[in-house]
Design a protein around this motif. Structure first.
Motif, PDB file in Angstrom:
ATOM      1  N   MET A  31      -1.969  -3.244   5.786  1.00  0.00           N
ATOM      2  CA  MET A  31      -1.852  -4.262   4.559  1.00  0.00           C
ATOM      3  C   MET A  31      -0.910  -3.341   3.468  1.00  0.00           C
ATOM      4  SD  MET A  31      -4.381  -6.520   2.646  1.00  0.00           S
ATOM      5  CE  MET A  31      -4.752  -5.909   1.182  1.00  0.00           C
ATOM      6  N   PHE A  32      -0.956  -2.005   3.483  1.00  0.00           N
ATOM      7  CA  PHE A  32      -0.115  -1.402   2.335  1.00  0.00           C
ATOM      8  C   PHE A  32       1.457  -1.503   2.707  1.00  0.00           C
ATOM      9  CE2 PHE A  32       2.075   2.201   0.665  1.00  0.00           C
ATOM     10  CZ  PHE A  32       1.558   2.334  -0.840  1.00  0.00           C
ATOM     11  N   GLU A  33       1.751  -1.636   3.951  1.00  0.00           N
ATOM     12  CA  GLU A  33       3.102  -1.669   4.010  1.00  0.00           C
ATOM     13  C   GLU A  33       3.807  -3.160   3.681  1.00  0.00           C
ATOM     14  OE1 GLU A  33       6.443  -2.037   8.023  1.00  0.00           O
ATOM     15  OE2 GLU A  33       4.448  -0.463   8.151  1.00  0.00           O
ATOM     16  N   THR A  34       3.052  -3.948   3.803  1.00  0.00           N
ATOM     17  CA  THR A  34       3.456  -5.392   3.467  1.00  0.00           C
ATOM     18  C   THR A  34       3.360  -5.404   1.945  1.00  0.00           C
ATOM     19  OG1 THR A  34       2.146  -6.308   5.338  1.00  0.00           O
ATOM     20  CG2 THR A  34       2.363  -7.755   3.549  1.00  0.00           C
ATOM     21  N   LEU A  35       2.085  -4.948   1.452  1.00  0.00           N
ATOM     22  CA  LEU A  35       2.222  -4.670  -0.098  1.00  0.00           C
ATOM     23  C   LEU A  35       3.412  -4.108  -0.776  1.00  0.00           C
ATOM     24  CD1 LEU A  35       0.395  -5.707  -2.462  1.00  0.00           C
ATOM     25  CD2 LEU A  35      -0.959  -3.618  -2.320  1.00  0.00           C
ATOM     26  N   MET A  36       3.559  -3.089  -0.201  1.00  0.00           N
ATOM     27  CA  MET A  36       4.938  -2.195  -0.620  1.00  0.00           C
ATOM     28  C   MET A  36       6.169  -3.035  -0.425  1.00  0.00           C
ATOM     29  SD  MET A  36       5.598   0.826  -1.820  1.00  0.00           S
ATOM     30  CE  MET A  36       7.020   1.229  -2.556  1.00  0.00           C
ATOM     31  N   ASN A  37       6.485  -3.806   0.578  1.00  0.00           N
ATOM     32  CA  ASN A  37       7.527  -4.718   0.824  1.00  0.00           C
ATOM     33  C   ASN A  37       7.736  -5.530  -0.274  1.00  0.00           C
ATOM     34  OD1 ASN A  37       8.693  -3.269   3.014  1.00  0.00           O
ATOM     35  ND2 ASN A  37       7.505  -4.663   4.377  1.00  0.00           N
ATOM     36  N   LEU A  38       6.365  -6.357  -0.560  1.00  0.00           N
ATOM     37  CA  LEU A  38       6.401  -7.269  -1.728  1.00  0.00           C
ATOM     38  C   LEU A  38       6.640  -6.746  -3.051  1.00  0.00           C
ATOM     39  CD1 LEU A  38       3.200  -9.443  -0.711  1.00  0.00           C
ATOM     40  CD2 LEU A  38       5.570  -9.971  -0.329  1.00  0.00           C
ATOM     41  N   VAL A  39       6.301  -5.523  -3.357  1.00  0.00           N
ATOM     42  CA  VAL A  39       6.531  -4.828  -4.504  1.00  0.00           C
ATOM     43  C   VAL A  39       7.902  -4.751  -4.721  1.00  0.00           C
ATOM     44  CG1 VAL A  39       6.339  -2.657  -5.872  1.00  0.00           C
ATOM     45  CG2 VAL A  39       4.424  -3.949  -4.979  1.00  0.00           C
TER      46      VAL A  39
ATOM     47  N   GLN B 286      12.738   7.609 -10.464  1.00  0.00           N
ATOM     48  CA  GLN B 286      11.490   7.401 -10.433  1.00  0.00           C
ATOM     49  C   GLN B 286      11.259   6.105  -9.922  1.00  0.00           C
ATOM     50  OE1 GLN B 286       8.833   9.048 -11.300  1.00  0.00           O
ATOM     51  NE2 GLN B 286       9.859  10.865 -11.645  1.00  0.00           N
ATOM     52  N   ASN B 287      12.069   5.228  -9.569  1.00  0.00           N
ATOM     53  CA  ASN B 287      12.010   3.867  -9.134  1.00  0.00           C
ATOM     54  C   ASN B 287      10.979   4.083  -7.918  1.00  0.00           C
ATOM     55  OD1 ASN B 287      13.615   2.664 -10.769  1.00  0.00           O
ATOM     56  ND2 ASN B 287      15.449   2.613  -9.393  1.00  0.00           N
ATOM     57  N   ASP B 288      11.375   4.616  -6.748  1.00  0.00           N
ATOM     58  CA  ASP B 288      10.315   4.561  -5.654  1.00  0.00           C
ATOM     59  C   ASP B 288       8.892   5.019  -5.875  1.00  0.00           C
ATOM     60  OD1 ASP B 288      12.446   3.686  -3.707  1.00  0.00           O
ATOM     61  OD2 ASP B 288      12.815   5.631  -3.162  1.00  0.00           O
ATOM     62  N   ASN B 289       8.719   6.184  -6.642  1.00  0.00           N
ATOM     63  CA  ASN B 289       7.319   6.443  -7.126  1.00  0.00           C
ATOM     64  C   ASN B 289       6.548   5.353  -8.079  1.00  0.00           C
ATOM     65  OD1 ASN B 289       7.526   9.012  -6.050  1.00  0.00           O
ATOM     66  ND2 ASN B 289       7.916   9.970  -7.998  1.00  0.00           N
ATOM     67  N   THR B 290       7.345   4.807  -8.769  1.00  0.00           N
ATOM     68  CA  THR B 290       6.886   3.715  -9.533  1.00  0.00           C
ATOM     69  C   THR B 290       6.474   2.562  -8.775  1.00  0.00           C
ATOM     70  OG1 THR B 290       8.102   4.152 -11.619  1.00  0.00           O
ATOM     71  CG2 THR B 290       7.330   2.148 -11.562  1.00  0.00           C
ATOM     72  N   MET B 291       7.380   2.400  -7.678  1.00  0.00           N
ATOM     73  CA  MET B 291       7.005   1.160  -6.737  1.00  0.00           C
ATOM     74  C   MET B 291       5.700   1.469  -5.778  1.00  0.00           C
ATOM     75  SD  MET B 291      10.370  -0.771  -5.620  1.00  0.00           S
ATOM     76  CE  MET B 291      11.607   0.561  -5.884  1.00  0.00           C
ATOM     77  N   GLN B 292       5.533   2.662  -5.581  1.00  0.00           N
ATOM     78  CA  GLN B 292       4.495   3.284  -4.588  1.00  0.00           C
ATOM     79  C   GLN B 292       3.254   3.184  -5.652  1.00  0.00           C
ATOM     80  OE1 GLN B 292       5.725   6.803  -2.959  1.00  0.00           O
ATOM     81  NE2 GLN B 292       6.914   5.901  -1.498  1.00  0.00           N
ATOM     82  N   THR B 293       3.267   3.508  -6.837  1.00  0.00           N
ATOM     83  CA  THR B 293       2.274   3.641  -7.822  1.00  0.00           C
ATOM     84  C   THR B 293       1.669   2.246  -7.986  1.00  0.00           C
ATOM     85  OG1 THR B 293       2.931   5.872  -8.784  1.00  0.00           O
ATOM     86  CG2 THR B 293       1.374   4.209  -9.885  1.00  0.00           C
ATOM     87  N   VAL B 294       2.755   1.145  -8.219  1.00  0.00           N
ATOM     88  CA  VAL B 294       2.366  -0.133  -8.317  1.00  0.00           C
ATOM     89  C   VAL B 294       1.443  -0.721  -7.104  1.00  0.00           C
ATOM     90  CG1 VAL B 294       3.257  -2.436  -8.682  1.00  0.00           C
ATOM     91  CG2 VAL B 294       4.041  -0.709  -9.914  1.00  0.00           C
ATOM     92  N   ALA B 295       2.263  -0.421  -6.013  1.00  0.00           N
ATOM     93  CA  ALA B 295       1.604  -1.061  -4.730  1.00  0.00           C
ATOM     94  C   ALA B 295       0.082  -0.416  -4.375  1.00  0.00           C
ATOM     95  CB  ALA B 295       2.603  -0.643  -3.467  1.00  0.00           C
TER      96      ALA B 295
ATOM     97  N   LEU C 245       0.834 -10.568  -6.252  1.00  0.00           N
ATOM     98  CA  LEU C 245      -0.429 -11.224  -5.849  1.00  0.00           C
ATOM     99  C   LEU C 245      -0.360 -12.575  -5.076  1.00  0.00           C
ATOM    100  CD1 LEU C 245      -3.167  -9.834  -8.314  1.00  0.00           C
ATOM    101  CD2 LEU C 245      -2.660  -9.206  -5.971  1.00  0.00           C
ATOM    102  N   SER C 246       0.479 -13.153  -6.036  1.00  0.00           N
ATOM    103  CA  SER C 246       0.830 -14.684  -5.506  1.00  0.00           C
ATOM    104  C   SER C 246       1.277 -14.775  -3.903  1.00  0.00           C
ATOM    105  CB  SER C 246       1.680 -15.538  -6.493  1.00  0.00           C
ATOM    106  OG  SER C 246       2.100 -16.716  -5.950  1.00  0.00           O
ATOM    107  N   ARG C 247       2.386 -13.904  -3.806  1.00  0.00           N
ATOM    108  CA  ARG C 247       2.929 -13.881  -2.476  1.00  0.00           C
ATOM    109  C   ARG C 247       1.901 -13.406  -1.318  1.00  0.00           C
ATOM    110  NH1 ARG C 247       8.252 -12.516  -1.927  1.00  0.00           N
ATOM    111  NH2 ARG C 247       8.021 -13.003   0.292  1.00  0.00           N
ATOM    112  N   LEU C 248       0.958 -12.350  -1.882  1.00  0.00           N
ATOM    113  CA  LEU C 248       0.032 -11.866  -0.905  1.00  0.00           C
ATOM    114  C   LEU C 248      -1.115 -12.914  -0.574  1.00  0.00           C
ATOM    115  CD1 LEU C 248      -0.799  -9.032   0.375  1.00  0.00           C
ATOM    116  CD2 LEU C 248      -2.359  -8.734  -1.770  1.00  0.00           C
TER     117      LEU C 248
ATOM    118  N   SER D  61       0.835 -13.140  10.387  1.00  0.00           N
ATOM    119  CA  SER D  61      -0.277 -12.032  10.406  1.00  0.00           C
ATOM    120  C   SER D  61      -0.128 -10.646   9.845  1.00  0.00           C
ATOM    121  CB  SER D  61      -0.241 -11.770  12.041  1.00  0.00           C
ATOM    122  OG  SER D  61       1.104 -11.291  12.346  1.00  0.00           O
ATOM    123  N   SER D  62       0.782 -10.558   8.892  1.00  0.00           N
ATOM    124  CA  SER D  62       1.013  -9.557   7.951  1.00  0.00           C
ATOM    125  C   SER D  62      -0.027  -9.230   7.205  1.00  0.00           C
ATOM    126  CB  SER D  62       2.228  -9.645   7.158  1.00  0.00           C
ATOM    127  OG  SER D  62       2.265 -10.489   6.314  1.00  0.00           O
ATOM    128  N   VAL D  63      -0.995 -10.101   6.595  1.00  0.00           N
ATOM    129  CA  VAL D  63      -2.322  -9.891   5.935  1.00  0.00           C
ATOM    130  C   VAL D  63      -3.374 -10.719   6.524  1.00  0.00           C
ATOM    131  CG1 VAL D  63      -3.268 -10.312   3.424  1.00  0.00           C
ATOM    132  CG2 VAL D  63      -0.906  -9.585   3.671  1.00  0.00           C
TER     133      VAL D  63
END
Length: 147
Positions: A1-9, A27-36, A106-109, A119-121
């Motif tokens: 589920m983290f991978e799906t969430l990361m893609n949505l972020v 810092q873009n990647d770190n920021t996106m990973q922290t958000v996810a 969250l809406s997309r998730l 089946s991604s989530v």
């Protein structure tokens, strides 16, 4: 589920993170990973902290009531705090990023979770947020039809 969430972020963070002059490009990647990761842990906190009914409402509503959900507000605050603590982002920028990205993700998730053809989530992923197969997680699974 983290991978799906990361893609949505990644999909939702263009203006809020990538094109934000307050966040250096390196810092873009770190920021996106922290958000996810913060969204994922924030959802778990909400599910375990009495927000299960609101989380279920978000799933069964297909993501339609995400903006006004107390779960979204709690997750958003969790993301803001982690951005400030882990990356040193200012409170104003953290609020801006969380406010722009969290409701959309969250809406997309929740839409994905409610879609039987996606089946991604799956139900097991969401049950894990609420503490596994028993207790709240089992109740979540039963209400979602065991998907």
């Amino acid at each position: 589920m983290f991978e799906t969430l990361m893609n949505l972020v990644r999909e939702q963070s263009g203006g809020a993170i990538v094109n934000n002059p307050a966040i250096p490009n390196e810092q873009n990647d770190n920021t996106m990973q922290t958000v996810a990761s913060s969204i994922l842990s924030g959802l778990g906190q909400q599910a375990q902290g009495g927000g299960l009914g609101s989380l279920l409402g978000m799933v069964t509503g297909g993501g339609g009531n995400v903006q006004s959900s107390p779960v979204t507000q709690g997750v958003q605050q969790h993301v803001e705090q982690n951005l400030m603590e882990k990356l040193g982002i200012s409170p104003q920028v953290a609020m801006s990023v969380a406010g722009a990205v969290v409701p959309m993700v969250l809406s997309r998730l929740m839409h994905k979770a409610a879609d039987p053809n996606d089946s991604s989530v799956d139900n097991n992923s969401l049950m894990g947020l609420a503490g596994g197969g028993g207790g709240l997680g089992g109740m979540l699974g039963g209400l979602l039809g065991g998907r």
